[in-house]
Design an enzyme around this catalytic site. Structure first.
Site, PDB file in Angstrom:
ATOM      1  N   GLU A   1       0.857  -1.194   0.000  1.00 36.54           N
ATOM      2  CA  GLU A   1       0.000   0.000   0.000  1.00 36.54           C
ATOM      3  C   GLU A   1       0.888   1.238   0.000  1.00 36.54           C
ATOM      4  OE1 GLU A   1      -3.073   0.112   3.024  1.00 36.54           O
ATOM      5  OE2 GLU A   1      -2.865   2.283   3.219  1.00 36.54           O
TER       6      GLU A   1
ATOM      7  N   GLU B   1      -2.696  11.697   3.110  1.00 38.38           N
ATOM      8  CA  GLU B   1      -3.648  11.547   4.206  1.00 38.38           C
ATOM      9  C   GLU B   1      -3.521  12.767   5.104  1.00 38.38           C
ATOM     10  OE1 GLU B   1      -4.394   7.164   5.603  1.00 38.38           O
ATOM     11  OE2 GLU B   1      -2.229   7.498   5.536  1.00 38.38           O
TER      12      GLU B   1
END
Length: 281
Positions: free
Chosen positions: A160, A165
């Site tokens: 990932e 974010e």
């Protein structure tokens, strides 16, 4: 994104000073890269994402591994264009049938999560999106990638890459992270950078990007590199799994272990605006 995360490990980024302008941002680059995939979202108001490019993740699944509150839908109220060149992912405070059995939260928040799984993936290149995130306690917008072998190799073994974010209780901090086997969750190597002095990332559009090459991933925001990770940055003896195609994800989560719950100051609908997504190779 698909994990419980409380902290990030800061890794110093190597930036060549001769490539920077006086304000610390990169000069325009001359590059031979060509666009291999893109979505510009220049559709009329209320148009849902192209079914030829995007899938929806739906429901609570359960709570996406992070004790999140939202229930993802494929409705245009949660994911559609605004007619001004943006895709809008909206988190809304509302109740729909099937939401009553949620495990965490108030069971009354819908949102959107879209992916290119089985429709587009690529190994290596430049992956970028121009996004205006929402601000507010408990909000968790993200732009990220997952290894396309997830149906055969469980997370985090598939890999990932969290390109962007931002959590609402840290409005001026942008995080980038890798997750792989033996270095996921809190142990995922990553770093962070701050918005320009006195600003929050939600104040304006920004371009979030990774440049991915064999044995290297670099993170940039508005052309400024702030993080570089190589196999030397993962735990000794662990496998570097960033050597095969990955697909893209965009979502707006609400609540969960990392951002905490929304509160009375959190305004709904909260909107994440995506001007474009472009991939180069």
């Amino acid at each position: 994104m698909r994990r419980i995360r409380l902290t990030a490990v800061l890794i110093a980024a190597a930036i060549t000073s001769s490539a920077l302008t006086a304000n610390g941002y990169e000069k325009p680059e001359r590059t031979a890269l060509a666009i291999t995939w893109q979505d510009e979202f220049n559709d009329p108001t209320g148009t849902k994402p192209s079914a030829g490019k995007w899938n929806y993740d739906l429901g609570g699944e359960p709570n996406w591994g992070n004790e999140e509150w939202q229930y993802y839908t494929n409705r245009k109220e949660n994911v559609s264009t605004d007619g001004a060149g943006n895709l809008v992912i909206s988190a809304r405070k509302e109740k729909l049938p099937g939401m009553e059995n949620c495990q965490f939260g108030t069971c009354d928040i819908t949102s959107g999560r879209i992916t290119t799984k089985d429709k587009f993936d690529q190994a290596y290149g430049r992956f970028e999106a121009r996004i205006k995130i929402p601000g507010g306690q408990g909000l968790w917008p993200a732009f990220w990638m997952m290894g396309n072998n997830i149906d055969d190799v469980d997370w985090p073994g598939n890999g990932e890459v969290d390109i962007m974010e931002v959590v609402g209780n840290e409005p001026s901090t942008l995080y980038g992270t890798l997750h792989g086997p033996g270095y996921s969750g809190d142990e995922g190597p990553g770093g962070q950078t701050s918005a320009p002095a006195g600003q929050k990332w939600a104040d304006a559009f920004h371009t979030y990007r990774v440049d991915w090459a064999p044995n290297e991933v670099k993170w940039l925001v508005d052309g400024r590199q702030f993080l570089r990770i190589t196999p030397a940055n993962i735990p000794a003896g662990k496998k570097w799994v960033f050597d095969h195609p990955f697909y893209l994800l965009l979502n707006l989560a609400v609540g969960g272990v990392w951002p905490g719950p929304p509160n009375s100051s959190t305004r709904f609908p909260a909107k994440m605006l995506i001007d474009y997504v472009r991939v180069y190779g």
